[in-house]
Scaffold this active site. Structure first.
Site, PDB file in Angstrom:
ATOM      1  N   CYS A  77      -4.203   0.847  -2.322  1.00 14.82           N
ATOM      2  CA  CYS A  77      -4.020  -0.401  -1.572  1.00 14.82           C
ATOM      3  C   CYS A  77      -2.946  -1.294  -2.201  1.00 14.82           C
ATOM      4  CB  CYS A  77      -5.327  -1.178  -1.518  1.00 14.82           C
ATOM      5  SG  CYS A  77      -6.583  -0.455  -0.445  1.00 14.82           S
ATOM      6  N   CYS A 101     -10.959  -3.189  -3.393  1.00 15.20           N
ATOM      7  CA  CYS A 101      -9.997  -4.186  -3.873  1.00 15.20           C
ATOM      8  C   CYS A 101     -10.694  -5.466  -4.309  1.00 15.20           C
ATOM      9  CB  CYS A 101      -8.953  -4.479  -2.802  1.00 15.20           C
ATOM     10  SG  CYS A 101      -7.764  -3.131  -2.682  1.00 15.20           S
ATOM     11  N   GLU A 104       0.445   5.227   0.758  1.00 16.36           N
ATOM     12  CA  GLU A 104      -0.409   6.314   1.253  1.00 16.36           C
ATOM     13  C   GLU A 104       0.115   7.667   0.783  1.00 16.36           C
ATOM     14  OE1 GLU A 104      -0.780   5.539   5.483  1.00 16.36           O
ATOM     15  OE2 GLU A 104      -2.086   3.801   5.070  1.00 16.36           O
ATOM     16  N   ASN A 105      -0.716   8.692   1.005  1.00 14.45           N
ATOM     17  CA  ASN A 105      -0.399  10.015   0.477  1.00 14.45           C
ATOM     18  C   ASN A 105      -0.872  11.073   1.479  1.00 14.45           C
ATOM     19  OD1 ASN A 105      -0.993  12.538  -1.285  1.00 14.45           O
ATOM     20  ND2 ASN A 105       0.161  11.180  -2.642  1.00 14.45           N
ATOM     21  N   ALA A 106      -0.137  12.178   1.556  1.00 17.29           N
ATOM     22  CA  ALA A 106      -0.517  13.260   2.467  1.00 17.29           C
ATOM     23  C   ALA A 106      -1.920  13.782   2.150  1.00 17.29           C
ATOM     24  CB  ALA A 106       0.504  14.392   2.371  1.00 17.29           C
ATOM     25  N   TYR A 115      -4.944  12.336   1.734  1.00 19.08           N
ATOM     26  CA  TYR A 115      -5.332  10.967   2.083  1.00 19.08           C
ATOM     27  C   TYR A 115      -6.026  10.159   0.983  1.00 19.08           C
ATOM     28  CZ  TYR A 115      -4.303  12.036   7.045  1.00 19.08           C
ATOM     29  OH  TYR A 115      -3.709  12.371   8.234  1.00 19.08           O
ATOM     30  N   ASN A 117       0.840  -1.204   0.000  1.00 15.96           N
ATOM     31  CA  ASN A 117       0.000   0.000   0.000  1.00 15.96           C
ATOM     32  C   ASN A 117       0.872   1.250   0.000  1.00 15.96           C
ATOM     33  OD1 ASN A 117       0.635  -0.799   2.680  1.00 15.96           O
ATOM     34  ND2 ASN A 117      -1.175   0.166   3.539  1.00 15.96           N
ATOM     35  N   GLU A 173      -3.197  -4.378  -3.037  1.00 17.10           N
ATOM     36  CA  GLU A 173      -3.723  -5.200  -4.129  1.00 17.10           C
ATOM     37  C   GLU A 173      -3.612  -4.461  -5.457  1.00 17.10           C
ATOM     38  OE1 GLU A 173      -5.062  -4.617  -1.194  1.00 17.10           O
ATOM     39  OE2 GLU A 173      -6.342  -6.240  -0.491  1.00 17.10           O
TER      40      GLU A 173
HETATM   41  N1  THU Z   1      -5.298  -1.474   2.737  1.00 16.15           N
HETATM   42  C1  THU Z   1      -4.790  -2.258   1.748  1.00 16.15           C
HETATM   43  O1  THU Z   1      -3.670  -2.035   1.262  1.00 16.15           O
HETATM   44  N2  THU Z   1      -5.545  -3.287   1.283  1.00 16.15           N
HETATM   45  C2  THU Z   1      -6.781  -3.605   1.785  1.00 16.15           C
HETATM   46  O2  THU Z   1      -7.467  -4.426   1.197  1.00 16.15           O
HETATM   47  C3  THU Z   1      -7.245  -2.979   3.029  1.00 16.15           C
HETATM   48  C4  THU Z   1      -6.605  -1.673   3.341  1.00 16.15           C
HETATM   49  C5  THU Z   1      -4.507  -0.328   3.202  1.00 16.15           C
HETATM   50  C6  THU Z   1      -5.058   1.010   2.783  1.00 16.15           C
HETATM   51  C7  THU Z   1      -4.434   1.922   3.808  1.00 16.15           C
HETATM   52  O3  THU Z   1      -3.143   2.292   3.339  1.00 16.15           O
HETATM   53  C8  THU Z   1      -4.273   1.042   5.033  1.00 16.15           C
HETATM   54  O4  THU Z   1      -4.445  -0.289   4.603  1.00 16.15           O
HETATM   55  C9  THU Z   1      -5.276   1.338   6.126  1.00 16.15           C
HETATM   56  O5  THU Z   1      -6.559   1.349   5.620  1.00 16.15           O
END
Ligand code: THU
Length: 145
Positions: free
Chosen positions: A60, A96, A51-53, A55, A49, A62
């Site tokens: 994800c 996902c 993430e970004n500032a 949000y 995964n 996947e």
């Molecule tokens: N996240 C995933 O990478 N896959 C999922 O199926 C569930 C959630 C990540 C997204 C976010 O970066 C962090 O988990 C918390 O939600």
């Protein structure tokens, strides 16, 4: 009915997913996720995964793994192993599940794990029943009526 994965393939998926998880960019949630997709050629593609500032711009694990599969020439997902931190069993988010549906059928195996090992297995059909998929669009190329 999907046959269980051979133990060596399951182990390779677990290793790839956990290795990808170590690359997760999660300064906001601190919830690192790895994903490893097994394609129709038997190749494995992993992602984390990101993430970004801002949000909502994060994505994800996947999504990263499916992109890697396409870039390597894979077209179908046979199984995906998603790894989280535990102790709660991770399950793919709704978005996902739909992304996986684009490249897999109801019998796609979805395996949840954490650093201690595999925790639970479902089929995509169990996680996303009565899904909307590519087949809905292939016979409907005319203008809406
Ligand atoms: N996240 C995933 O990478 N896959 C999922 O199926 C569930 C959630 C990540 C997204 C976010 O970066 C962090 O988990 C918390 O939600």
């Amino acid at each position: 009915m999907q046959a269980p994965l051979p133990p060596d393939v399951l182990q390779r998926l677990l290793s790839a997913s956990l290795a990808a998880r170590a690359h997760a960019h999660t300064p906001y949630s601190h919830y690192a996720v790895g994903a490893a997709v097994l394609d129709e050629h038997g190749a494995i593609h992993a992602g984390c995964n990101v993430e970004n500032a801002a949000y909502p711009q994060g994505w994800c694990a996947e999504a990263t793994a499916l992109g890697a599969m396409l870039m390597a020439g894979g077209k179908r997902a046979e199984a995906v192993l998603v790894s989280g931190p535990g102790p709660d069993v991770i399950t793919p988010c709704g978005g996902c599940r739909q992304k996986l549906r684009e490249f897999g059928d109801d019998d796609l195996l979805v395996i949840a794990a954490d650093p201690s090992g595999v925790k639970q297995t479902w089929t995509l059909g169990e996680l996303l029943p009565a899904s909307f998929g590519p087949g809905h669009l292939t016979h409907n190329q005319t203008k809406p009526t």
